[in-house]
Design a protein around this motif. Structure first.
Motif, short mmCIF file in Angstrom:
data_model
loop_
_atom_site.label_atom_id
_atom_site.label_comp_id
_atom_site.label_asym_id
_atom_site.label_seq_id
_atom_site.Cartn_x
_atom_site.Cartn_y
_atom_site.Cartn_z
N GLN A 317 0.63 -1.10 -0.16
CA GLN A 317 -0.08 0.02 -0.05
C GLN A 317 0.88 1.32 -0.01
O GLN A 317 0.51 2.22 -0.89
CB GLN A 317 -1.08 -0.11 1.11
CG GLN A 317 -2.04 1.24 1.23
CD GLN A 317 -3.32 0.80 2.00
OE1 GLN A 317 -3.22 0.17 2.75
NE2 GLN A 317 -4.25 1.61 1.59
N VAL A 318 2.05 1.22 0.92
CA VAL A 318 2.87 2.41 1.02
C VAL A 318 3.46 2.58 -0.58
O VAL A 318 3.54 3.88 -0.99
CB VAL A 318 3.73 2.40 1.82
CG1 VAL A 318 5.08 3.40 1.99
CG2 VAL A 318 3.16 2.15 3.56
N ASN A 320 2.54 1.86 -3.34
CA ASN A 320 1.78 1.93 -4.50
C ASN A 320 0.76 2.93 -4.17
O ASN A 320 -0.65 2.77 -4.55
CB ASN A 320 1.01 0.72 -4.85
CG ASN A 320 2.06 -0.26 -5.54
OD1 ASN A 320 2.29 -0.25 -6.63
ND2 ASN A 320 2.25 -1.22 -4.55
N GLU A 321 1.04 3.97 -3.28
CA GLU A 321 0.27 5.03 -2.75
C GLU A 321 -0.68 5.50 -4.03
O GLU A 321 0.05 6.20 -4.96
CB GLU A 321 0.89 5.82 -1.79
CG GLU A 321 -0.03 6.90 -1.27
CD GLU A 321 0.61 7.98 -0.47
OE1 GLU A 321 0.02 8.78 0.31
OE2 GLU A 321 1.94 7.75 -0.48
N THR A 325 -5.66 0.11 -3.35
CA THR A 325 -6.33 0.45 -2.16
C THR A 325 -6.09 -0.72 -1.27
O THR A 325 -5.77 -1.94 -1.66
CB THR A 325 -7.92 0.60 -2.36
OG1 THR A 325 -8.51 -0.62 -3.17
CG2 THR A 325 -8.24 1.50 -3.49
#
Length: 441
Positions: A317-318, A320-321, A325
C-alpha cells in the motif's frame, strides 16, 4: 551513530537508528558553504553571502535533507554488510514525538522491517513437459499460409471459395448499414450464395444462420462489438462491390530470399528442410514456455516459507500509494504472494549457481529482437553501426529502465534453464496438431 535491528518474531523486526550531532553536522556545514557560494541574495555579491545568513534562511531544510541522505546511505550499508534478507524496504514508523528540528541535537528513527527466511527449493518434484512431433498436416498448413501471406492480390470477375468479397451490408428490417469484407471461408450455411457472384449482385441471407451463430464471426463482419452482435439477427442484404483473391506465391528464389535472406536457401529441398527446422524450433520454444510455466507453478505451490504477511500488505500500500487500495490488495493478495515466492526462488537459484548476465548479452538480445521485429534474418554490413546505435539508445531510454527489463528477462531465462536441468521433467510426446488443440489455462 548507532543502528540496531531487533527481531520481534520470525518474520518481523524493528530497525532503530540514532544520530548524534557529530554524525550530521560536518555534512550540514559543508552544504551551507556550498549554498553560500551559489546563493544570490540582494545586498550581497555572488559567492560572498555569509554562511550564518544562509544557515538562518535555509538551515532547517539543509538539515532535513542531509539527515535523510545519511539515513538512506547508512541503512543500505547496514543491510548489505549484515546480509539482512528484507522484503522490500524498511518502512518508517510514525514518530512518538514530533521532531524539533530547531533545537534537537540527537535524533532517533524507527523502521518496521519484513524479514525473508532462507528458501529450500523443492527440486525433487517432477514437472510435465512436451516433445512435439511435427506432422505432415502441420507442414502442409505452413506452406499454404506462406503462399497466401506472400501471394499477390487480384480482383477476378466472379468469386470462388476462399475469396474475400467487399461490399455494403444492410439490415432488411433495421437501420444497420456498413461497408464490410466477407471471407467466404467464414460462411457456414448457404455458402453457394457467395460463390460465383459478381460486382453489383445482391445476396440476401439470415445473418445468424449464415455465420453459424458465431458472435466472433458476426463481430468481424459487422464491425460491432460481441456484446452488441449477441442480439443481432434477421435478414440482411449484401451488395457486392469487389472480389478480392490472393494468388498463392510461387516457390522460387524470390520467396526463399524474403523468408531466409539472400541465397541462404537455393532449392525447394533446402527450403523444405528450413521450413521444417523453423517450425520445429517454434514448437520447441512454445513447449519450453509451457514447461517453464509448469516449473514456476510447481515450485511456488510446494515451497514452504513463512512470510511477513501484514508487513507485506502495508508495504504494497505504501509503495503503490494512490494506485492500490487496501481492498484491492486483499483481493489480489494471493497473486502478490505467488510473485514474491517466485522472486525468492529465483534469487536463490541465482545465488547458488552464481548466474550472471553480461552487458554484451543484453545488447545482443536487444538487437536480435529488433531484427525479428523488422523481419530481418541478419544485419546488413551497411546498417551494422546504425543498429548498434539504435540498440544502445533504446536501452538507455527512461533512465535505463529498458536495460533493466532486458537484463531481468535474460536472468529469468537462465534461472529457468538451470531449474530445467535440476528437476525431473516427464516428457509427453504429442503431435503439433494435438499440441495446438491443448488448453494451457
Amino acid at each position: 551513530m548507532n543502528i540496531t535491528l531487533n527481531q520481534t518474531d520470525s518474520t518481523n523486526a524493528q530497525l532503530k537508528v540514532v544520530l548524534e550531532e557529530a554524525d550530521y553536522a560536518p555534512k550540514v556545514d559543508q552544504q551551507v558553504k556550498e549554498y553560500s557560494k551559489k546563493a544570490q541574495i540582494k545586498g550581497f555579491r555572488p559567492g560572498k553571502v555569509p554562511a550564518g545568513l544562509v544557515k538562518k534562511m535555509y538551515g532547517k531544510s539543509i538539515l532535513v535533507e542531509q539527515i535523510n541522505k545519511i539515513l538512506q546511505e547508512e541503512i543500505s550499508k547496514y543491510i548489505r554488510e549484515n546480509d539482512v534478507k528484507l522484503l522490500g524496504e524498511p518502512l518508517p514508523e510514525p514518530s512518538q514525538e514530533q521532531i524539533d528540528w530547531d533545537n534537537q541535537k540527537e535524533f532517533e528513527f524507527n523502521y518496521a522491517v519484513g524479514l525473508l527466511p532462507d528458501v529450500n527449493l523443492p527440486l525433487d518434484k517432477s514437472v510435465e513437459g512436451y516433445t512435439i512431433e511435427v506432422d505432415q498436416k502441420t507442414i502442409d498448413e505452413a506452406y499454404e499460409n506462406l503462399k497466401r501471406q506472400f501471394g499477390k492480390t487480384t480482383n477476378p470477375e466472379a468469386s470462388e471459395q476462399g475469396d474475400f468479397i467487399s461490399g455494403e451490408l444492410k439490415q432488411v428490417d433495421g437501420e444497420f448499414q456498413s461497408k464490410t469484407l466477407i471471407p467466404t471461408n467464414r460462411v457456414v450455411e448457404g455458402q453457394d450464395q457467395f460463390i460465383g457472384v459478381k460486382e453489383g449482385d445482391v445476396i440476401r441471407f439470415d445473418i445468424r444462420k449464415t455465420f453459424g451463430d458465431d458472435n466472433a464471426a458476426l463481430a468481424h463482419v459487422t464491425g460491432l462489438s460481441k456484446d452488441v452482435v449477441a442480439d443481432l439477427n434477421g435478414e440482411f442484404e449484401f451488395t457486392v462491390e469487389k472480389i478480392n483473391r490472393t494468388e498463392p506465391a510461387e516457390l522460387n528464389q524470390e520467396l526463399f530470399d524474403k523468408l531466409f535472406g539472400k541465397d541462404e536457401v537455393k532449392t525447394e529441398e533446402e527450403f523444405d528442410a528450413k521450413i521444417r527446422e523453423t517450425i520445429k524450433e517454434n514448437y520447441e520454444r512454445e513447449a519450453d514456455n509451457i514447461l517453464y510455466r509448469n516449473i514456476i507453478d510447481t515450485l511456488v505451490d510446494n515451497v514452504e516459507v513463512e512470510l511477513p504477511t501484514e508487513f507485506f500488505k502495508r508495504w504494497l500500500q505504501v509503495t503503490n500509494e494512490g494506485k492500490l487500495t487496501a481492498e484491492q490488495i486483499e483481493e489480489n493478495f494471493d497473486k502478490y504472494t505467488r510473485e514474491l515466492k517466485w522472486s525468492m526462488i529465483k534469487n536463490k537459484v541465482v545465488e547458488e549457481n552464481e548466474l550472471k548476465v553480461s552487458n554484451e548479452e543484453v545488447v545482443n538480445s536487444t538487437k536480435e529482437k529488433m531484427l525479428a521485429q523488422f523481419n530481418m534474418p541478419e544485419v546488413p554490413e551497411e546498417l551494422l553501426e546504425s543498429m548498434n546505435n539504435y540498440a544502445n539508445q533504446y536501452l538507455q531510454q527512461d533512465n535505463g529502465r529498458n536495460y533493466i527489463q532486458e537484463y531481468e528477462q535474460l536472468l529469468a531465462e537462465k534461472v529457468l534453464a538451470k531449474l530445467k536441468e535440476q528437476m525431473t521433467v516427464v516428457e509427453k510426446t504429442v503431435t503439433a496438431e494435438d499440441f495446438r488443440n491443448m488448453s494451457f489455462e
